[in-house]
Enzyme design. Structure first.
Site, PDB file in Angstrom:
ATOM      1  N   GLY A  12       0.804  -1.148   0.258  1.00  0.00           N
ATOM      2  CA  GLY A  12       0.025  -0.238  -0.093  1.00  0.00           C
ATOM      3  C   GLY A  12       0.822   0.961  -0.083  1.00  0.00           C
ATOM      4  O   GLY A  12       1.699   1.155  -0.478  1.00  0.00           O
ATOM      5  N   TYR A 149     -12.175   2.696  15.314  1.00  0.00           N
ATOM      6  CA  TYR A 149     -11.042   3.317  14.232  1.00  0.00           C
ATOM      7  C   TYR A 149     -11.344   5.017  14.139  1.00  0.00           C
ATOM      8  O   TYR A 149      -9.676   5.291  14.796  1.00  0.00           O
ATOM      9  CB  TYR A 149     -11.833   2.827  12.842  1.00  0.00           C
ATOM     10  CG  TYR A 149     -10.246   3.176  12.126  1.00  0.00           C
ATOM     11  CD1 TYR A 149      -9.106   3.329  12.243  1.00  0.00           C
ATOM     12  CD2 TYR A 149     -11.713   4.190  10.309  1.00  0.00           C
ATOM     13  CE1 TYR A 149      -8.833   3.166  10.569  1.00  0.00           C
ATOM     14  CE2 TYR A 149     -10.209   4.632  10.133  1.00  0.00           C
ATOM     15  CZ  TYR A 149      -8.752   3.792  10.123  1.00  0.00           C
ATOM     16  OH  TYR A 149      -8.193   4.590   9.045  1.00  0.00           O
TER      17      TYR A 149
END
Length: 271
Positions: A12, A149
């Site tokens: 990524g 999150y």
């Protein structure tokens, strides 16, 4: 030559940021939990004609202090820290265990804080340095089913924004980088509740909406270059976004004095 420690580089945008920083002339130490997963990173570095030092570092493990000491012993003082390692979690409050909340704090908040504390003394003494933490648009906009999150990302942004003014007095620049959706393995690694119960319909609407967003996501390579830009730019800003989509997303919250804009923005995501 500036020594850059980059976390979360197995794939990524972290992988692309590490390679891009090496291409821009930094001495890059690319870290990940398991260096056996470094094949793609090494291939990307070879394609770019650059070299990296790949090392093991789990940001949640107290052994990170020994890892940082080993980097300094071999490369010299770390002048750039890129806190990129992170992991997602889908679930609303009732679906989350406190252990899951703690795990989000460990990787997305406490890990970057611990690494920052490890590198900051030498940067302060040298009178220069950069600490760049990859957060998320979820660090500015609370989103349905992203309670843990977003909570952790909000926390790390608050920590870094508070630190920035003080660190700047000693020549250390502190910034955050906020990506929106990025095409990577992040979604595949997101934890999802085993039991959805009364939230099943709402959660499915959110998942469908999110899948659409990631289908049109920014490439990991573009996001990696944006991270490298934040590190190497002569312009000092606390807050960077990696795309126009991220600019628009974050802007919804930063001008939202009563919270209504964010609620109107995210309410349709769950049907």
């Amino acid at each position: 030559m500036d020594v850059a420690l980059v976390t979360g580089t197995s794939s990524g945008m972290g992988m692309h940021a590490a390679v891009e920083l090496a291409a821009r002339g930094l001495d890059v130490v690319a870290t990940m939990r398991d260096p056996r997963r470094a094949d793609r990173l090494r291939a990307a570095a070879d394609d770019a004609g650059v070299s990296l030092d790949v090392r093991a570092l789990d940001v949640t493990d107290p052994a990170r202090a020994e890892a940082v000491a080993g980097i300094v012993a071999d490369h010299g003082p770390i002048s750039v820290l890129v806190n990129n390692a992170g992991r997602g979690m889908v679930g609303t409050a009732e679906q989350l265990s406190l252990q899951q909340v703690q795990e989000q704090l460990d990787v997305n908040y406490l890990g970057p804080v611990a690494l920052t504390k490890l590198v900051l003394p030498a940067m302060r003494e040298a009178g220069r340095g950069r600490i760049v933490t990859v957060t998320s648009v979820g660090g500015a906009v609370g989103q349905p089913f992203a309670d843990a999150y977003c909570g952790a990302k909000f926390a790390v942004e608050g920590f870094m924004q508070s630190l920035a003014a003080v660190a700047e007095r000693f020549g250390v620049r502190v910034s955050v980088v906020e990506p929106a959706a990025v095409a990577s393995e992040f979604v595949a690694n997101v934890d999802r509740p085993a039991v959805e119960g009364p939230y099943a319909e709402l959660l499915q609407a959110y998942v469908d909406r999110t899948a659409g967003a990631f289908a049109n996501a920014q490439s990991a390579a573009d996001a990696g270059r944006a991270i490298a830009d934040a590190v190497t730019s002569e312009e000092h800003r606390f807050r960077w976004q990696t795309s126009e989509a991220a600019v628009g997303f974050v802007g919804v919250s930063l001008a939202d004095l009563d919270g209504g804009r964010v609620q109107a923005f995210t309410r349709p995501w769950i049907g």
